[in-house]
Design a protein around this motif. Structure first.
Motif, short mmCIF file in Angstrom:
data_model
loop_
_atom_site.label_atom_id
_atom_site.label_comp_id
_atom_site.label_asym_id
_atom_site.label_seq_id
_atom_site.Cartn_x
_atom_site.Cartn_y
_atom_site.Cartn_z
N TYR A 1 0.83 -1.21 0.00
CA TYR A 1 0.00 0.00 0.00
C TYR A 1 0.86 1.26 0.00
CZ TYR A 1 -4.04 -2.96 1.10
OH TYR A 1 -5.03 -3.91 1.06
N SER A 2 1.98 1.22 0.70
CA SER A 2 2.88 2.39 0.74
C SER A 2 3.41 2.68 -0.66
CB SER A 2 4.03 2.13 1.71
OG SER A 2 3.55 1.95 3.02
N HIS A 3 3.81 1.64 -1.35
CA HIS A 3 4.32 1.83 -2.72
C HIS A 3 3.22 2.37 -3.63
CE1 HIS A 3 6.71 1.06 -6.31
NE2 HIS A 3 5.64 0.44 -6.84
N ASP A 4 2.03 1.79 -3.55
CA ASP A 4 0.91 2.24 -4.39
C ASP A 4 0.52 3.67 -4.05
OD1 ASP A 4 0.96 -0.23 -5.52
OD2 ASP A 4 -0.81 -0.99 -4.46
N ALA A 5 0.54 4.00 -2.75
CA ALA A 5 0.15 5.36 -2.33
C ALA A 5 1.13 6.39 -2.88
CB ALA A 5 0.08 5.43 -0.81
N LYS A 6 2.42 6.10 -2.83
CA LYS A 6 3.41 7.03 -3.38
C LYS A 6 3.19 7.25 -4.87
CE LYS A 6 7.03 5.91 -0.01
NZ LYS A 6 8.35 5.30 0.18
#
Length: 754
Positions: A391-396
């Motif tokens: 999710y962190s990667h997708d959010a960035k």
């Protein structure tokens, strides 16, 4: 008097006592360990009450075993001698002790009960009732003798402590109790209650010169009623009197034997006939005592005063009595004193074993549940870590896409707003005056108006869409991260809608700083002036020639380079330095160099304006005449006057605003990319802060999971310890169960009464 391999049967009691004392001592410590273990044993809420019950039960066992241990420490083999007065009870006891300890003589001698105990001290002593003072054993003849003036009560007990080193029997935990004649007191029930209930063997000392008397039978009938199947030996004492009547000795012996056996078997029913024959003996206690005392004094065993016929047979009979007595009292004492305790200890061990097995089961079940919960939480933690990283990667990536979109939107909106800058400036309504001080205030207010207007318009154009984009992005973040939170906190914790509504991008353009170099030109400029004509018609085609002819092109240069500072008037001529500078900036065509050189030569004679007037005037004069010149001069002057009259404050303000719009447009175009980037950064920060906030909630949930896993690990470890400790205690209970079962079997108690 010795058993197998020279070991006295009495030693079995000592051995059994040592073993059972040691076992019960260990059981006591074991129960203390169990009690301490159960007191601190916490498994689960549903098992607390049961563990409390176990603790109470073990505490009761601990008190029970403590009491048993105290009794076992005091337990001794006790034999009580009873009979009619002057039948030789004290003499028989002294013969067994191999010394003249108790008072003896003709008639009623012993007035109270006397118990002889073994002592570890080298000197003998006595203890009287209700006194702990040790008295010399020589006073015994005074205290216990029936002929003494200070006689004790018949039921009183004087304790005699004789050194164990002087009597082997006493070293084997045997207590011999002498009694007054049963025919001297009617308080037989009191005697039995005080001195007979814990006796292991009763010895009825009868007079072989007579038969059993009713008094003797009645006493033992009472004993038989109070004690179940007592062990009774009958000593037909003074059998040495039979030596004077050898013809009838066997007949009398058979008569006594039959009557004694009948009394034991048929009346008391305490033994069967085969056993009864080993309970009746014909002895002479006095002869045995005298012989043994002579032996201790170093005299020959066959010498001295003992020469009565049949003595060796009577001596062997007494020794046979002692051997049978030792076998019986040892077996009886082990049974009466240790059997019930061993069985009680066995039941305690079995019960505690069951308790510990239940504790093991409860701890195992709870540990299994916690291990399952721990595994589930570990899987949940691993899932959260993986999903959070994804999710962190997708959010960035998503935030980057949004900021790029917002940047383009703001660029487009600001470009359009710059194109409409004239409308915004014309909306500015403030008193105008060309005075420098007033102009300074006017500019300040105009800058603020422009900054507010641009910010308002940009907000109106972009805020709604930005809010929607942020809201959608935040909702998407919340929806994705909600699945990683516990159900009870997911709905409350993740509510980013209010944050999106509160967001407002800042479009602060800092117009005063951007326009700090703006220099207005609100002086009157005639539209048909020489310089205006040159600038309008000649400068676009030949800037160098226009400058040479006196055109002031600095205003055009100012439009290209806004930072140049200048002032221009229609009638002011440029200096040579200005002309030189202009010539360096603007390139002249090569074909006009000769004309320019001629004209510049004339400028050295008079002013440039005058030269131009003369040249042009002369040409026109020759061409059209003076009337036409006068007419044109009048029209020219009229136009000039009209324009000059129309150059009011409003015209100046319009010119000022036009110049400002041109200047500000150029300046604002330079900061479009900066402003759009700044706005996108704000959106990025808003979305990033939202994600960080939501991520922190998930992080706290992850930390809570980690703490729960650690707590579960500690609890599982604690339950494992409880389980292992309970197993150890259970195994110890099994060991005690085995020890007590072995004790019961080893000492012949397996088939005894329980």
């Amino acid at each position: 008097m010795n058993g197998v391999n020279g070991v006295s049967p009495l030693h079995n009691f000592v051995k059994a006592k040592q073993k059972i004392n040691s076992t019960f001592g260990d059981i006591g410590k074991y129960l203390e360990d169990c009690n301490n273990f159960l007191s601190g044993c916490i498994i689960a809420d549903e098992s607390n009450e049961e563990i409390k019950k176990f603790t109470s039960e073990v505490s009761g066992f601990l008190a029970q075993v403590s009491g048993i241990s105290e009794v076992l420490a005091r337990d001794q083999m006790k034999v009580a001698f009873f009979g009619r007065t002057s039948n030789g009870k004290s003499t028989a006891v002294n013969a067994m002790l191999q010394d003249k300890i108790l008072p003896m003589g003709i008639g009623h001698t012993t007035n109270c009960f006397l118990s002889v105990h073994g002592s570890d001290l080298p000197d003998a002593y006595i203890l009287t009732p209700e006194s702990n003072d040790k008295r010399n054993v020589k006073s015994l003849s005074q205290l216990a003798h029936a002929l003494c003036d200070e006689k004790l009560e018949h039921s009183s007990l004087v304790q005699v402590f004789w050194p164990k080193s002087r009597c082997k029997m006493l070293s084997e935990d045997v207590v011999l109790v002498d009694s007054p004649g049963i025919d001297v007191s009617p308080d037989l029930d009191l005697w039995i209650d005080k001195h007979c209930l814990d006796a292991d063997v009763f010895v009825l000392v009868a007079n072989a010169e007579s038969t059993l008397m009713v008094t003797e039978k009645n006493f033992f009938h009472k004993v038989n009623q109070r004690l179940s199947r007592p062990n009774i030996f009958i000593l037909n004492n003074r059998w040495d009197a039979s030596a004077s009547e050898p013809d009838t000795m066997e007949l009398v012996k058979n008569q006594h034997l039959e009557r004694n056996i009948s009394f034991l078997v048929d009346e008391l029913k305490c033994v069967d006939r085969a056993q009864a024959e080993d309970r009746v003996f014909f002895v002479s206690a006095k002869e045995t005592l005298m012989t043994r005392m002579q032996k201790h004094q170093g005299m020959p065993q066959g010498g001295g005063a003992i020469h009565v016929e049949g003595f060796p047979a009577r001596q062997l009979e007494f020794e046979n009595f002692e051997r049978k007595f030792e076998e019986c009292i040892s077996k009886s004492a082990i049974q009466t004193k240790f059997e019930s305790h061993a069985v009680s200890g066995l039941k305690v061990a079995q019960t505690v074993k069951v308790i510990m097995e239940q504790i093991v089961g409860c701890a195992f079940q709870q540990r299994t549940r916690l291990e399952k919960a721990k595994k589930e939480q570990e899987d949940r933690l691993e899932y959260i870590k993986e999903q959070l990283e994804m999710y962190s990667h997708d959010a960035k990536r998503h935030i980057k896409e949004i900021t790029t979109k917002v940047e383009g939107q703001v660029t487009e909106a600001m470009t359009e707003e710059i194109g409409r800058l004239g409308l915004l400036v014309n909306e500015f309504d403030h008193p105008f005056h060309p005075h420098p001080g007033f102009l300074k205030t006017y500019k300040k207010e105009l800058y603020s108006h422009l900054e507010r207007g641009l910010g308002r318009n940009m907000t109106a154009r972009c805020s709604s869409s930005q809010t929607q984009v942020i809201s959608d992005a935040q909702k998407d973040m919340a929806d994705r991260l909600r699945a990683l939170l516990p159900p009870e906190s997911a709905e409350v914790a993740l509510d980013p809608a209010s944050s999106a509504l509160d967001f407002q991008a800042s479009y602060k353009l800092d117009v005063p700083s951007l326009c700090i170099d703006f220099q207005e030109d609100i002086e009157f400029h005639f539209s048909l002036g020489w310089q205006a004509i040159l600038r309008k018609f000649l400068a676009p085609h030949n800037a160098g020639l226009a400058i040479a002819l006196g055109a002031n092109l600095q205003r055009n240069v100012q439009n290209l380079v806004p930072t140049a500072h200048y002032q221009s008037t229609e009638g002011r001529t440029g200096t040579s330095a200005q002309a030189s500078s202009s010539r360096e900036v603007l390139k002249r065509p090569e074909g006009d160099e000769v004309a320019v050189a001629v004209i510049q030569g004339l400028t050295s004679l008079t002013s440039r304006t005058g030269t131009l007037v003369v040249i042009i005037g002369g040409l026109i004069w020759k061409t059209v005449g003076w009337k036409f010149i006068a007419l044109c001069g009048g029209l020219y002057s009229g136009v000039y006057v009209i324009e000059r009259l129309r150059w009011t404050n409003s015209a100046k303000e319009r010119s000022f605003k036009r110049q400002f719009v041109e200047y500000a447009t150029e300046k604002l175009q330079l900061v479009v990319s900066f402003t759009s980037a700044n706005c996108s950064i704000q959106v990025q920060q808003e979305l990033t802060s939202t994600f960080v906030k939501l991520k922190s909630l998930v992080q706290r949930a992850k930390e809570t999971l980690e703490e729960n896993i650690i707590d579960l690990y500690k609890e599982i470890t604690r339950l494992e310890k409880i389980e292992n400790d309970a197993k150890i205690l259970r195994n110890k209970a099994s060991w005690f169960e085995s020890e007590l079962s072995q004790f019961i079997t080893e000492f012949g108690l397996a088939k005894s009464k329980i």
